[in-house]
Write a protein that holds these residues in place. Structure first.
Motif, PDB file in Angstrom:
ATOM      1  N   THR A 151      -7.891   5.703  -0.427  1.00 29.44           N
ATOM      2  CA  THR A 151      -7.193   6.529   0.566  1.00 29.44           C
ATOM      3  C   THR A 151      -8.176   7.389   1.347  1.00 29.44           C
ATOM      4  O   THR A 151      -8.050   7.536   2.577  1.00 29.44           O
ATOM      5  CB  THR A 151      -6.161   7.419  -0.139  1.00 29.44           C
ATOM      6  N   GLN A 190       0.815  -1.218   0.000  1.00 26.80           N
ATOM      7  CA  GLN A 190       0.000   0.000   0.000  1.00 26.80           C
ATOM      8  C   GLN A 190       0.844   1.260   0.000  1.00 26.80           C
ATOM      9  O   GLN A 190       0.504   2.247  -0.626  1.00 26.80           O
ATOM     10  CB  GLN A 190      -0.919  -0.016   1.241  1.00 26.80           C
ATOM     11  N   GLY A 191       1.989   1.245   0.666  1.00 25.31           N
ATOM     12  CA  GLY A 191       2.772   2.457   0.792  1.00 25.31           C
ATOM     13  C   GLY A 191       3.431   2.886  -0.491  1.00 25.31           C
ATOM     14  O   GLY A 191       3.829   4.042  -0.623  1.00 25.31           O
ATOM     15  N   SER A 220     -10.055   5.185   3.831  1.00 25.27           N
ATOM     16  CA  SER A 220      -9.215   4.812   4.968  1.00 25.27           C
ATOM     17  C   SER A 220      -8.912   5.999   5.864  1.00 25.27           C
ATOM     18  O   SER A 220      -8.749   5.842   7.077  1.00 25.27           O
ATOM     19  CB  SER A 220      -7.909   4.194   4.464  1.00 25.27           C
ATOM     20  N   LYS A 249       0.556   7.458   7.107  1.00 25.28           N
ATOM     21  CA  LYS A 249       0.720   6.848   5.800  1.00 25.28           C
ATOM     22  C   LYS A 249      -0.406   7.250   4.855  1.00 25.28           C
ATOM     23  O   LYS A 249      -0.168   7.510   3.660  1.00 25.28           O
ATOM     24  CB  LYS A 249       0.775   5.326   5.942  1.00 25.28           C
ATOM     25  N   ALA A 250      -1.624   7.293   5.385  1.00 25.27           N
ATOM     26  CA  ALA A 250      -2.756   7.677   4.539  1.00 25.27           C
ATOM     27  C   ALA A 250      -2.627   9.123   4.078  1.00 25.27           C
ATOM     28  O   ALA A 250      -2.933   9.454   2.919  1.00 25.27           O
ATOM     29  CB  ALA A 250      -4.067   7.475   5.308  1.00 25.27           C
ATOM     30  N   GLU A 293      -0.693   4.677  10.777  1.00 27.76           N
ATOM     31  CA  GLU A 293      -1.575   4.422   9.644  1.00 27.76           C
ATOM     32  C   GLU A 293      -2.146   5.727   9.095  1.00 27.76           C
ATOM     33  O   GLU A 293      -2.257   5.905   7.875  1.00 27.76           O
ATOM     34  CB  GLU A 293      -2.709   3.490  10.064  1.00 27.76           C
ATOM     35  N   ARG A 294      -2.494   6.634   9.968  1.00 24.64           N
ATOM     36  CA  ARG A 294      -3.024   7.925   9.515  1.00 24.64           C
ATOM     37  C   ARG A 294      -1.941   8.719   8.783  1.00 24.64           C
ATOM     38  O   ARG A 294      -2.207   9.352   7.749  1.00 24.64           O
ATOM     39  CB  ARG A 294      -3.551   8.720  10.705  1.00 24.64           C
ATOM     40  N   LYS A 334     -10.092   3.063  13.987  1.00 25.67           N
ATOM     41  CA  LYS A 334      -9.213   2.233  13.174  1.00 25.67           C
ATOM     42  C   LYS A 334      -8.024   3.007  12.614  1.00 25.67           C
ATOM     43  O   LYS A 334      -6.950   2.462  12.405  1.00 25.67           O
ATOM     44  CB  LYS A 334     -10.008   1.596  12.030  1.00 25.67           C
ATOM     45  N   VAL A 335      -8.259   4.274  12.282  1.00 28.84           N
ATOM     46  CA  VAL A 335      -7.177   5.068  11.708  1.00 28.84           C
ATOM     47  C   VAL A 335      -6.449   5.767  12.841  1.00 28.84           C
ATOM     48  O   VAL A 335      -6.969   6.712  13.412  1.00 28.84           O
ATOM     49  CB  VAL A 335      -7.719   6.079  10.690  1.00 28.84           C
ATOM     50  N   GLN A 336      -5.300   5.296  13.199  1.00 33.04           N
ATOM     51  CA  GLN A 336      -4.563   5.834  14.324  1.00 33.04           C
ATOM     52  C   GLN A 336      -3.088   5.956  13.962  1.00 33.04           C
ATOM     53  O   GLN A 336      -2.562   5.166  13.172  1.00 33.04           O
ATOM     54  CB  GLN A 336      -4.717   4.929  15.559  1.00 33.04           C
TER      55      GLN A 336
END
Length: 877
Positions: A267, A210-211, A270, A286-287, A283-284, A278-280
């Motif tokens: 994106t 994903q990254g 997410s 990266k998004a 991960e946030r 969930k988005v913490q």
């Protein structure tokens, strides 16, 4: 007819004198000094020569030549020309003699030169032919070289074009390999294709993470941009290969946009997902990085509209559908759970470039009372502080959603978009018309159009209904606060301007039924004012000011002022209706002035002095009781004057308060609420000047009433002055002949009406609230009238005393033998006591006036009164 003397019939003596005078004057002019004498110089004779401009010119002009020799006679000129001709001949002969030997040797030196020239000419033709042949050979060689150079240049251009086509083919193959597309064309370079397939195979494994998807698409986009650049150059050369690969390019474009759309949608989902947190953390981050890369790719490709459409469908429209619907104001909705703030120095939640735009004065806009604790910036929700209704709660949910899910997206989009030159928010709409096609503008193109259109379609029948003015103004205020909060959340001033000029904003503003609302408010305000002003009677409860009571004495003034303040209050005023409310304010002031003109008693009779008083003042009085009976005022007239004074005081106090309050309201609210004029011409009048003109009309009423108060108080003071005419008869009738030591009893009562009116040393005065502003003016007017009347009385008394004195003298001459000396002494003593009493009274009157207001003793009328007493009665004593 002139007579000539016989001794000098030819007037020789006169002629001699004139000749002598002319000689003297001519001599004086010649000897008058440098620069001042007029000298006549004789013409200078210049002999003819070669330097003469007329003889050396190309064309000889006889007339000019003769005019230049005007002082020479013709015979002399002929002789002069003959002399000049002879000198010319001599010079010519001399010139020939000097060059004669050279002229003769010239012919002998040229002998045999012709044959020499023929021998020289013979080889020149052969030489010329050889030169021409050599030139032709050189030209052929040059043409051959130029043809070679042109052929090489053509080959070079074809080589460059071939390299360009190879780059296009390689770039297209590389794009197909990066996008995992199967080419339909058999490759001409198997080795290169094998290399590309190997790179694609190696990269395909990395795309799965994903990254790296954002970076991968960014690389594809850069390659695609380079391909488009090469294709544009090849298309300029009209290459058929470009048309042949058009289908492959379109497939690459569609695949790239499809991958971008899927990546951006994934994106956004997410990044905006909030279930169970969930988005913490990482991960946030990266998004956010993935979203930045994705938006940068869209910006490089110029696909701003496509990205905005994806954000609209993925993030905004789902929230709009479940939040803004027909029953949204009646169905309770659970509040939105805000994100846990994550400290970040690179991506703050509130845009750092946000600026609060300059908006017109809006009394209903709530102050920023809260702060976002996560970053210190003011929260947009604070714009709706103080509004507690379902519509405000709906707006708050929308603003929380925008702050939570869209603010960081707007900031990223603004950061990756190409920066345009900064322009002010107040710039024209045409200047920013292209905004949205050359950059991202999520607020103007996505957020506001979706929410604005949804509010108009789903809630328009409730939000824009003007049937209930109080609810309408609350809904209008909360909606305007919501729009201001959206402008506050906009990432730039250009975005705010684009939002204001958007068609949805224009349609949204037109939906407000502002004329209907103003008509309802106009009927409400004007109806109440007319009901209050219908009775043309001025009533006042009290002339004093008490805490808790109104500032106005008359109920009508209180109603007019309440109506004016209601026009600009938070519960009534709407900024778009500022010109109409301003006009209504001026109409209310004009209506109040019209009501005063109709309600006040007539002032014509009071302004004129009583004719009876004027006629009786100058007449001699035989008895003291007669004038008092003529000027005695009935109790009914006294009550009428009291009522008029109370009404005048009430109106004067109300006008003073009205002027002060209206000017305060102008400074604090009206001046800031009125819009600035678009253009100012010669006919333009400033609103403040219009207000001052309207208040000056009330000032004219105030001046008229003040003069009425002076007239009524002067009448009462002059009535108290009437006993002064009986002083001589009282002193003559008194048996005691002692000298007076104190002023008369009525002196203290003369200015008592002024004190009673202003409540000085006595309670409940009608004009107690006017003491600071009108006491000095009224006291001066009344005291001046009293002094003038006092002087009239003293003058009349003086005339009466002189009449009595003449009458007594006549009696003395008739009955002189029976007249006693004691009666004459008593009369002199009475006159002394009368004069002393007059002096005491005038002095006491001056002291009483000085206690009332400073400077009254210095008035001209009082000084004249003192002089009258000293002159008329002091001489007698």
């Amino acid at each position: 007819m002139i007579s000539v003397s016989n001794s000098d019939p030819y007037e020789l003596e006169r002629l001699a004198e004139e000749l002598e005078a002319r000689e003297v004057s001519g001599k004086s002019r010649c000897d008058d000094g440098k620069g001042h004498s007029q000298r006549f110089e004789l013409p200078v004779y210049v002999p003819l020569s070669h330097d003469n401009e007329y003889l050396s010119s190309e064309s000889f002009d006889v007339e000019k030549f003769l005019l230049s020799r005007v002082y020479t006679s013709l015979p002399e000129l002929r002789a002069e020309l003959k002399d000049y001709l002879s000198s010319l001949k001599e010079e010519l002969v001399q010139l020939i003699n000097d060059d004669y030997e050279d002229f003769i040797s010239l012919s002998t030196d040229l002998r045999g030169e012709k044959s020499r020239l023929e021998r020289i000419k013979a080889p020149l033709s052969t030489l010329r032919q050889r030169v021409l042949v050599s030139r032709k050979c050189l030209q052929d060689i040059q043409d051959a070289v130029q043809a070679k150079l042109e052929a090489r240049a053509k080959l070079r251009d074809e080589k460059v074009l071939l390299h360009l086509l190879l780059k296009i083919s390689e770039s297209l193959s590389r794009l197909e390999s990066l996008l995992l597309l199967q080419s339909d064309e058999t490759p001409d370079h198997p080795r290169i294709l094998t290399t590309h397939l190997a790179e694609a195979t190696g990269h395909s494994s990395s795309v799965k993470t994903q990254g790296s998807r954002g970076k991968h698409l960014s690389r594809v986009a850069m390659e695609y941009m380079q391909l488009l650049y090469h294709i544009s150059k090849a298309r300029a050369e009209k290459c058929a290969y470009v048309d042949a690969i058009e289908e492959r390019v379109d497939r690459v474009r569609s695949t790239l946009t499809s991958d971008l759309d899927h990546l951006l949608s994934a994106t956004l989902v997410s990044l905006t997902e909030t279930d169970n947190g969930k988005v913490q953390g990482i991960e946030r981050s990266k998004a956010v990085s993935e979203l930045t890369e994705c938006l940068r790719v869209y910006d490089n490709l110029g696909l701003w509209k496509a990205a905005e459409e994806i954000i609209r469908k993925t993030v905004v429209q789902p929230f709009v559908r479940k939040t803004v619907f027909r029953d949204a104001l009646t169905v309770p909705v659970s509040p939105i759970t805000p994100h846990t703030p994550v400290p970040s120095t690179t991506h703050p939640i509130v845009p750092t470039s946000a600026h609060v735009p300059h908006t017109p004065y809006t009394p209903y806009t709530a102050l920023l009372s809260t702060r976002n604790p996560s970053n210190g910036f003011p929260s947009a929700i604070s714009f709706l502080d103080g509004y507690d209704d379902p519509l405000s709660e709906l707006y708050s949910r929308i603003l929380r959603f925008i702050e939570r899910d869209l603010s960081h997206i707007m900031e990223i989009a603004e950061r990756v978009s190409p920066k345009v030159p900064a322009r002010s928010v107040e710039s024209s709409g045409d200047e920013l018309k292209g905004r949205g096609t050359d950059g991202f503008d999520l607020m103007a193109n996505v957020i506001w159009p979706e929410f604005g259109q949804a509010i108009m379609n789903e809630l328009g029948s409730v939000v824009f209904a003007a049937g209930k003015p109080d609810e309408f103004v609350r809904r209008h205020a909360s909606t305007q606060a919501f729009i201001h909060a959206l402008e506050f959340l906009a990432p730039s001033r250009q975005s705010v301007q684009a939002m204001r000029s958007h068609p949805v904003s224009i349609m949204f503003n037109r939906r407000w039924q502002l004329p209907v609302y103003f008509q309802l408010r106009w009927k409400e305000i004007v109806g109440g004012v007319e009901d209050s002003l219908s009775p043309a009677v001025i009533q006042s409860e009290s002339g004093t000011f008490e805490s808790g009571r109104s500032m106005f004495l008359a109920a009508q003034a209180e109603v007019v002022w309440a109506s004016i303040t209601s026009c600009w209050s938070t519960n009534v005023f709407i900024p778009d209706l500022a010109p109409r409310f301003w006009k209504l304010t001026l109409q209310l002031l004009s209506r109040y002035k019209t009501w005063l003109d109709a309600s006040l008693p007539s002032t014509e009779a009071s302004l004129k002095p009583p004719a009876a008083e004027k006629s009786l003042v100058g007449l001699p009085q035989s008895r003291a009781s007669t004038p008092q009976s003529v000027h005695e005022i009935s109790s009914e007239n006294t009550l009428t004057d009291d009522l008029h004074l109370k009404q005048y005081a009430t109106v004067l106090a109300d006008i003073k308060t009205m002027n002060a309050q209206v000017l305060t309201l102008w400074r604090e609210r009206i001046s800031a609420a009125l819009p600035e004029p678009m253009m100012k011409d010669d006919m333009y009048v400033a609103p403040e000047d219009v207000l001052q003109h309207q208040l000056s009309a009330l000032g004219q009423v105030s001046l008229l009433l003040t003069s009425q108060v002076v007239v009524l108080l002067s009448r009462r003071a002059c009535d108290a002055l009437l006993p002064v005419r009986s002083i001589p008869s009282q002193f003559r009738a008194m048996s005691s002949k002692r000298a007076p030591s104190e002023p008369s009893y009525f002196i203290s009562q003369i200015l008592r009406p002024v004190r009673a009116f202003f409540g000085i040393c006595m309670p409940n005065g009608a004009g107690e609230r006017l003491r600071e502003t009108l006491l000095d003016y009224v006291a001066r007017g009344v005291f001046d009238n009293v002094c003038q009347r006092y002087i009239q009385y003293l003058t009349a008394m003086k005339k009466t005393e002189e009449s009595l004195r003449r009458l007594k003298k006549g009696k003395k001459t008739t009955f002189g033998i029976f007249q006693s000396s004691s009666s004459t002494k008593d009369e002199d003593r009475d006159e002394e006591r009368i004069a002393a009493q007059m002096t005491l009274d005038v002095e006491a009157l001056g002291q009483d006036a000085q206690m009332l207001s400073r400077g009254l003793r210095d008035m001209e009328s009082y000084v004249q009164l003192v002089q009258t007493v000293q002159t008329d009665f002091g001489d007698e004593s």
